[in-house]
Design a protein around this motif. Structure first.
Motif, mmCIF file in Angstrom:
data_model
loop_
_atom_site.group_PDB
_atom_site.id
_atom_site.type_symbol
_atom_site.label_atom_id
_atom_site.label_comp_id
_atom_site.label_asym_id
_atom_site.label_seq_id
_atom_site.Cartn_x
_atom_site.Cartn_y
_atom_site.Cartn_z
ATOM 1 N N ILE A 54 0.812 -1.137 -0.116
ATOM 2 C CA ILE A 54 0.085 0.243 -0.043
ATOM 3 C C ILE A 54 0.891 1.294 0.000
ATOM 4 O O ILE A 54 0.638 2.227 -0.772
ATOM 5 C CB ILE A 54 -0.928 -0.209 1.315
ATOM 6 N N ALA A 59 -8.289 5.401 5.857
ATOM 7 C CA ALA A 59 -8.769 4.141 5.278
ATOM 8 C C ALA A 59 -8.084 2.768 6.047
ATOM 9 O O ALA A 59 -7.153 3.078 6.647
ATOM 10 C CB ALA A 59 -7.981 4.104 3.668
ATOM 11 N N PHE A 97 -7.752 -1.509 6.312
ATOM 12 C CA PHE A 97 -7.601 -2.539 5.413
ATOM 13 C C PHE A 97 -7.440 -3.786 6.646
ATOM 14 O O PHE A 97 -7.032 -3.503 7.610
ATOM 15 C CB PHE A 97 -6.602 -2.575 4.586
ATOM 16 N N GLU A 124 -13.217 5.088 0.428
ATOM 17 C CA GLU A 124 -12.872 3.723 -0.136
ATOM 18 C C GLU A 124 -13.549 2.825 0.511
ATOM 19 O O GLU A 124 -13.585 1.582 -0.222
ATOM 20 C CB GLU A 124 -11.727 3.403 -0.517
ATOM 21 N N HIS A 139 -11.063 -2.299 3.040
ATOM 22 C CA HIS A 139 -10.622 -3.371 2.060
ATOM 23 C C HIS A 139 -10.041 -4.627 2.831
ATOM 24 O O HIS A 139 -9.296 -4.613 3.821
ATOM 25 C CB HIS A 139 -9.372 -2.750 1.244
ATOM 26 N N GLU A 199 -2.580 -10.317 -4.645
ATOM 27 C CA GLU A 199 -3.136 -9.381 -3.523
ATOM 28 C C GLU A 199 -2.241 -8.094 -3.368
ATOM 29 O O GLU A 199 -2.609 -7.117 -3.001
ATOM 30 C CB GLU A 199 -3.310 -10.003 -2.346
ATOM 31 N N ARG A 230 -2.902 -5.643 -5.912
ATOM 32 C CA ARG A 230 -4.024 -4.779 -5.515
ATOM 33 C C ARG A 230 -3.676 -4.062 -4.463
ATOM 34 O O ARG A 230 -4.606 -2.814 -4.535
ATOM 35 C CB ARG A 230 -5.052 -5.956 -5.017
ATOM 36 N N ALA A 231 -3.123 -4.210 -3.475
ATOM 37 C CA ALA A 231 -2.674 -3.314 -2.488
ATOM 38 C C ALA A 231 -2.080 -2.122 -2.978
ATOM 39 O O ALA A 231 -2.483 -1.008 -2.370
ATOM 40 C CB ALA A 231 -1.738 -4.007 -1.501
ATOM 41 N N ALA A 267 -1.994 -0.812 -5.957
ATOM 42 C CA ALA A 267 -3.178 0.046 -6.749
ATOM 43 C C ALA A 267 -3.878 0.785 -5.715
ATOM 44 O O ALA A 267 -4.287 1.723 -5.834
ATOM 45 C CB ALA A 267 -3.816 -1.183 -7.777
ATOM 46 N N TRP A 268 -4.629 0.138 -4.702
ATOM 47 C CA TRP A 268 -5.312 0.748 -3.873
ATOM 48 C C TRP A 268 -4.618 2.018 -3.196
ATOM 49 O O TRP A 268 -5.348 3.047 -2.968
ATOM 50 C CB TRP A 268 -5.921 -0.335 -2.778
ATOM 51 N N ALA A 300 -4.531 4.965 -5.324
ATOM 52 C CA ALA A 300 -5.895 5.573 -5.790
ATOM 53 C C ALA A 300 -6.241 6.235 -4.452
ATOM 54 O O ALA A 300 -6.751 7.374 -4.525
ATOM 55 C CB ALA A 300 -6.865 4.474 -6.031
ATOM 56 N N LEU A 301 -5.966 5.732 -3.216
ATOM 57 C CA LEU A 301 -6.083 6.564 -2.014
ATOM 58 C C LEU A 301 -5.349 7.987 -2.076
ATOM 59 O O LEU A 301 -5.747 8.985 -1.613
ATOM 60 C CB LEU A 301 -5.577 5.817 -0.811
#
Length: 175
Positions: free
Chosen positions: A22, A102, A104, A134, A137, A152, A155-156, A158-159, A162-163
């Protein structure tokens, strides 16, 4: 310059790996620091723009001292986060209005059980006056000790990107 902070609790290293991924995504837009919850500041400072907090789901929610002891006993070795967890850290957190937050978690993909540490973390962040974005997650692991499912970490990243992009470039505005 605004900065970001990623705080994590991890038993076997999976949640730590997600937190670092992240942070890799966040780093494309904001300065970022990754901190294990035992070393995390409860007053993150005036220049904080984004706070991301995560931990493993234990017994349908955030870990407790007993579930952390059980995790260490099951592993037969010390855990990544041996001390107080996210639950205790959030109790002491001094939130600031205007900070985006955020949440997760990591959870076992099978058997799928109810509950989520991320949902509980997000609720507590909002109670501290932070604005959550968001939605919580979840990042999936194959068993109690992992490993993470394929894809995963990507995906982390990319998240995280985006944040941070949402914080660095507010809706309808220029950076």
């Amino acid at each position: 310059m605004p900065r970001s902070l990623v705080v994590f609790e991890s038993m076997y290293g999976n949640t730590e790996a997600v937190a670092r991924a992240i942070a890799d995504g966040v780093a494309a837009h904001l300065p970022v620091e990754v901190v294990e919850v035992g070393a995390a500041p409860t007053d993150p400072g005036e220049d904080l723009a984004l706070l991301v907090v995560g931990g493993p789901t234990h017994a349908f929610g955030m870990s407790r001292p007993k579930t952390r002891r059980d995790a260490a006993a099951r592993a037969g070795r010390p855990t990544v986060s041996p001390g107080p967890g996210v639950r205790e850290w959030l109790e002491a957190l001094r939130g600031r209005a205007g900070v985006t937050a955020a949440a997760f978690d990591t959870r076992v993909v099978r058997p799928r059980v109810p509950g989520s540490a991320a949902r509980a973390i997000a609720r507590r962040l909002r109670r501290h006056g932070l604005t959550t974005r968001e939605g919580p997650h979840t990042f999936w692991v194959t068993g109690s000790e992992g490993p993470l499912l394929d894809g995963e970490l990507e995906r982390a990243r990319a998240w995280g990107a985006a944040l941070a992009e949402d914080v660095a470039v507010p809706a309808g505005g220029a950076p």
